[in-house]
Enzyme design. Structure first.
Site, mmCIF file in Angstrom:
data_model
loop_
_atom_site.group_PDB
_atom_site.id
_atom_site.type_symbol
_atom_site.label_atom_id
_atom_site.label_comp_id
_atom_site.label_asym_id
_atom_site.label_seq_id
_atom_site.Cartn_x
_atom_site.Cartn_y
_atom_site.Cartn_z
ATOM 1 N N HIS A 191 17.025 -19.874 2.501
ATOM 2 C CA HIS A 191 18.281 -19.795 3.235
ATOM 3 C C HIS A 191 19.123 -18.606 2.808
ATOM 4 O O HIS A 191 19.757 -17.967 3.621
ATOM 5 C CB HIS A 191 19.076 -21.097 3.110
ATOM 6 C CG HIS A 191 18.668 -22.084 4.144
ATOM 7 N ND1 HIS A 191 17.777 -23.083 3.886
ATOM 8 C CD2 HIS A 191 18.975 -22.169 5.438
ATOM 9 C CE1 HIS A 191 17.563 -23.759 4.997
ATOM 10 N NE2 HIS A 191 18.283 -23.237 5.950
ATOM 11 N N ARG A 298 4.330 -15.210 8.172
ATOM 12 C CA ARG A 298 3.731 -15.181 6.830
ATOM 13 C C ARG A 298 4.004 -16.495 6.120
ATOM 14 O O ARG A 298 5.047 -16.683 5.513
ATOM 15 C CB ARG A 298 4.342 -14.059 6.005
ATOM 16 C CG ARG A 298 4.137 -12.675 6.561
ATOM 17 C CD ARG A 298 4.594 -11.670 5.512
ATOM 18 N NE ARG A 298 4.304 -10.330 5.944
ATOM 19 C CZ ARG A 298 5.231 -9.497 6.414
ATOM 20 N NH1 ARG A 298 6.480 -9.880 6.506
ATOM 21 N NH2 ARG A 298 4.895 -8.283 6.782
ATOM 22 N N ARG A 334 -0.260 -16.931 10.488
ATOM 23 C CA ARG A 334 -1.316 -16.468 9.602
ATOM 24 C C ARG A 334 -1.467 -17.456 8.457
ATOM 25 O O ARG A 334 -0.477 -17.858 7.855
ATOM 26 C CB ARG A 334 -0.956 -15.094 9.033
ATOM 27 C CG ARG A 334 -2.012 -14.587 8.052
ATOM 28 C CD ARG A 334 -1.702 -13.217 7.526
ATOM 29 N NE ARG A 334 -0.600 -13.240 6.573
ATOM 30 C CZ ARG A 334 -0.076 -12.147 6.026
ATOM 31 N NH1 ARG A 334 -0.540 -10.962 6.372
ATOM 32 N NH2 ARG A 334 0.913 -12.240 5.172
ATOM 33 N N GLU A 433 -8.124 -5.719 8.100
ATOM 34 C CA GLU A 433 -7.455 -4.940 7.054
ATOM 35 C C GLU A 433 -8.393 -4.434 5.974
ATOM 36 O O GLU A 433 -7.942 -3.942 4.945
ATOM 37 C CB GLU A 433 -6.276 -5.724 6.444
ATOM 38 C CG GLU A 433 -6.485 -7.210 6.383
ATOM 39 C CD GLU A 433 -5.234 -8.020 6.034
ATOM 40 O OE1 GLU A 433 -4.179 -7.443 5.742
ATOM 41 O OE2 GLU A 433 -5.344 -9.251 6.048
ATOM 42 N N ASN A 456 -0.933 -2.302 6.278
ATOM 43 C CA ASN A 456 -0.493 -2.169 4.880
ATOM 44 C C ASN A 456 -1.687 -2.262 3.928
ATOM 45 O O ASN A 456 -1.868 -1.415 3.064
ATOM 46 C CB ASN A 456 0.520 -3.246 4.518
ATOM 47 C CG ASN A 456 1.796 -3.114 5.314
ATOM 48 O OD1 ASN A 456 1.918 -2.210 6.137
ATOM 49 N ND2 ASN A 456 2.744 -3.989 5.078
ATOM 50 N N ASP A 457 -2.490 -3.307 4.103
ATOM 51 C CA ASP A 457 -3.669 -3.430 3.258
ATOM 52 C C ASP A 457 -4.771 -2.462 3.670
ATOM 53 O O ASP A 457 -5.482 -1.936 2.823
ATOM 54 C CB ASP A 457 -4.202 -4.875 3.289
ATOM 55 C CG ASP A 457 -3.490 -5.750 2.260
ATOM 56 O OD1 ASP A 457 -3.049 -5.192 1.230
ATOM 57 O OD2 ASP A 457 -3.378 -6.964 2.477
ATOM 58 N N CYS A 504 0.274 -5.154 13.088
ATOM 59 C CA CYS A 504 1.433 -5.781 12.452
ATOM 60 C C CYS A 504 1.784 -5.198 11.094
ATOM 61 O O CYS A 504 2.493 -5.805 10.322
ATOM 62 C CB CYS A 504 1.238 -7.291 12.347
ATOM 63 S SG CYS A 504 -0.117 -7.746 11.256
#
Lengths: 580, 90
Positions: A191, A298, A334, A433, A456-457, A504
């Site tokens: 939060h 995620r 995912r 990836e 990214n990976d 993504c």
């Protein structure tokens, strides 16, 4: 000048003097009052209760308005407790019978409940002890009449430094002159992180000891997008950041206007702009920013709660909230991308020498099958509530994908036996990836419903660079010709096979790459919600033949520097004003 | 308790809100866990019942509208606190 690196929770730039919020650990010593002071103490308690309730209701209203009913509901129970007659009368009798001071009486009763919470067996309920503490602090603040609203009286822009913030403290920031936040704690509750994002100010967390390294009054820069905190910057750096800050503010205002327009090129090609999210309420925030759905949810963030592994029901609730928040738009969930992080490293028997090549992501899930199956069950159950897709991360071989799918079928059979409904035809895709998956993309296309490229990976594995290692991170560069050609080949294979392909990674939200990605044929990009307006603006200025020409040219270069320079020039031509 | 999450904060709030609309005093006990009786109008104490899915609760009321109170609260619990919404598939 000193630069600290943490974890970004929200982008943007903030410059200001540091204000340090000390840990509010009230220790209330026993204090007796004289007989004639009993009535005034009772009156003090009474007004503390009513002021707390008014304050909470105002806060709920603000949250409801900014984040929706679900976020505001967090505090419903707090109001309920403050209206709890029994709780109140037990505090009152301590004052009356033992002539205790109101603060001591309230603290004693609340701590007594905290102890009882601690003894419960459900770890999720035990965690609610934080809520009880939050209520205690609020009451004490009103009883002691201490003006803790220091932040409300700031006369200049300030950057807030703290060990950790409660949701209540975070929610109050919007009404102060605080322009950015940096926290020691890395496990900011979901939060707190969501509130920071929706507030639209930069925040960096997980800085370990920033609250002891910074002194009040130090000049600080917070660079949310690059997860940096710069202490006492040099004149040159300060000037650079002032310019960036100004551009950022101007851009934000301008982009607000195109929120409700679709992402369509000048020649009528529709591009889907999706959100990467970590927390359920962000699905709604993303929709408010003009997103077309959730391209990457995620789920591993569910593990970053102090209570550890989330139960099936807890996961189901989180997924359901996300799906309902997306309001009919597609949501791609995912499965856990755990490994190489605190949660898994704490549980592993020996530290891995090379966690990025170790037991992570789908490998971790397949070796922890009961945890994996629990997650799949929760996702399947939630699949009834909207347009849900499922994808597996870090797939390197067909066997792995098949094994993951088999586990999914097991979960389906179990649900069937239990008579629990789910969407049988849920699309199942993979994250692409690893170089191995790139080379076998044609074979994968025969077995998956869709592919999502995780750059990214992919950059990390393709270029053999650990982006977290400062000594080599300069080699981590998405402009590398090898990456551009890889992306082109993947797109070709997917188009040929008729498999939906999206992207993504971070480059989806970087204007530098938008024209190239459009040019090689991508029509679905998933990014942090905050990036959507800017990318949309660029897409609305572009045309497909032009983007194709730019992509061809970019693919012809030999070095990453040429690529970057060329793409920067082309992007500048279209967005001369923007500070990308 | 048919609902998934048991007596977490939201269901507790719903229960206490409803109980507070009646005159009668309400006491609740988690039979399954053999807890002490708690006040059904107390948001704090209701959490301490630690009721999870499948727990059996005993709800007792005393007062002029005792019958209606128990009926309404039992219905709320049986309906899973209305937290389960959304469309259902096969």
């Amino acid at each position: 000048m000193e630069i600290l690196r943490g974890i970004a929770v929200s982008p943007g730039i903030a410059i200001g003097e540091a204000v340090i919020l000390e840990a509010e650990d009230y220790r209330i010593p026993y204090r007796a009052v004289s007989a004639q002071d009993v009535e005034p103490e009772l009156a003090r308690l009474d007004s503390a209760f009513s002021n707390s309730i008014v304050e909470l209701e105002r806060q709920e209203e603000w949250l409801d308005h900014h984040l929706g009913r679900d976020a505001a509901q967090v505090f419903d129970w707090h109001v309920g407790v403050l209206k709890d007659e029994r709780l109140r009368s037990s505090i009152e009798s301590l004052i009356r019978d033992k002539q205790a001071a109101a603060a001591y009486a309230a603290s004693t009763v609340m701590r007594n409940y905290q102890r009882r919470f601690m003894q419960m067996s459900d770890p999720l309920l035990v965690e609610r002890i934080r809520d009880v503490q939050d209520i205690e602090r609020r009451l004490l603040r009103h009883i002691l009449g201490e003006d803790r609203e220091d932040l409300a009286h700031l006369t200049t822009q300030a950057v807030l430094i703290a060990h950790d913030l409660t949701p209540t403290q975070t929610a109050q920031l919007a009404e102060t002159r605080v322009v950015g936040v940096a926290l020691d704690s890395g496990a900011a509750t979901s939060h707190t992180a969501i509130l920071l994002r929706s507030w639209g100010r930069p925040g960096v967390i997980g800085l370990t000891d920033v609250s002891t390294r910074v002194s009040g009054g130090d000049l600080l820069i917070i660079d949310g997008a690059n997860q940096l905190v710069i202490m006492n910057p040099s004149a040159a750096i300060l000037e650079e950041y002032r310019a960036k800050e100004e551009a950022y503010v101007r851009l934000a205002g301008e982009l607000d206007e195109i929120k409700s327009l679709p992402a369509v090129t000048r020649d009528g090609e529709r591009v889907q702009l999706m959100c990467n999210i970590e927390f359920p309420p962000e699905a709604r925030v993303g929709a408010n920013k003009g997103g077309d759905g959730v391209g990457l949810y995620r789920t591993e963030f569910l593990f970053l709660q102090p209570a550890g592994a989330p139960s099936e029901d807890e996961q189901y609730e989180a997924y359901r909230e996300t799906i309902l928040g997306a309001d009919g738009r597609p949501v791609t969930i995912r499965t856990f991308d755990l490994g190489a992080d605190k949660y898994t490293q704490q549980r592993s028997y020996e530290q891995e020498r090379n966690p990025m090549l170790g037991l992570r992501s789908i490998r971790y899930s397949l070796q922890n099958l009961s945890m994996f199956k629990t997650q799949l069950r929760a996702i399947l159950r939630a699949s009834c509530h909207g347009d849900v897709r499922l994808m597996f991360p870090l797939i390197t071989s067909l066997m792995e994908f098949r094994q993951a799918k088999m586990t999914l079928h097991d979960a389906m059979e179990d649900l069937e036996e239990d008579g629990i409904p789910f969407a049988r035809d849920i699309p199942v895709g993979m994250m692409l990836e690893t170089p191995a998956a790139v080379i076998q993309v044609k074979e994968f296309c025969r077995e998956v419903s869709f592919i999502s490229i995780g750059t990214n990976d992919l950059v990390q594995y393709l270029l053999a660079v650990d982006r977290g290692n400062e000594r080599v991170s300069q080699f981590y560069n998405a402009s590398h010709p090898a990456l551009l050609r890889t992306l082109r080949d993947v797109l070709r294979a997917c188009t040929h096979a008729g498999v939906e392909c999206s992207l993504c990674g971070e480059i989806a939200g970087q204007p530098l790459f938008t024209l190239f990605l459009l040019g090689i044929g991508l029509r679905s990009l998933s990014m942090a919600p905050g990036n959507i307006p800017e990318i949309k603006k660029l897409i609305r200025l572009a045309a497909v033949p032009q983007a194709q020409r730019i992509a061809r040219r970019a693919l012809s270069f030999e070095t990453e520097r040429q690529v970057t320079n060329y793409l920067r020039d082309e992007t500048r031509k279209m967005l001369p004003e923007d500070p990308f | 308790m048919p609902n998934e999450q048991g007596l977490h904060l939201r269901p507790v709030t719903a229960f206490v809100d409803l109980a507070s609309r009646y005159e009668s005093t309400v006491s609740v006990k988690n039979i399954t866990r053999e807890t002490e009786e708690v006040n059904g109008k107390s948001a704090m104490e209701m959490v301490l019942l630690e009721a999870t899915r499948g727990s059996v609760l005993r709800i007792a009321a005393r007062g002029v509208d005792a019958r209606e109170t128990v009926a309404a609260l039992a219905a709320l619990v049986k309906a899973g606190f209305k937290v389960d919404s959304g469309r259902h598939c096969e």
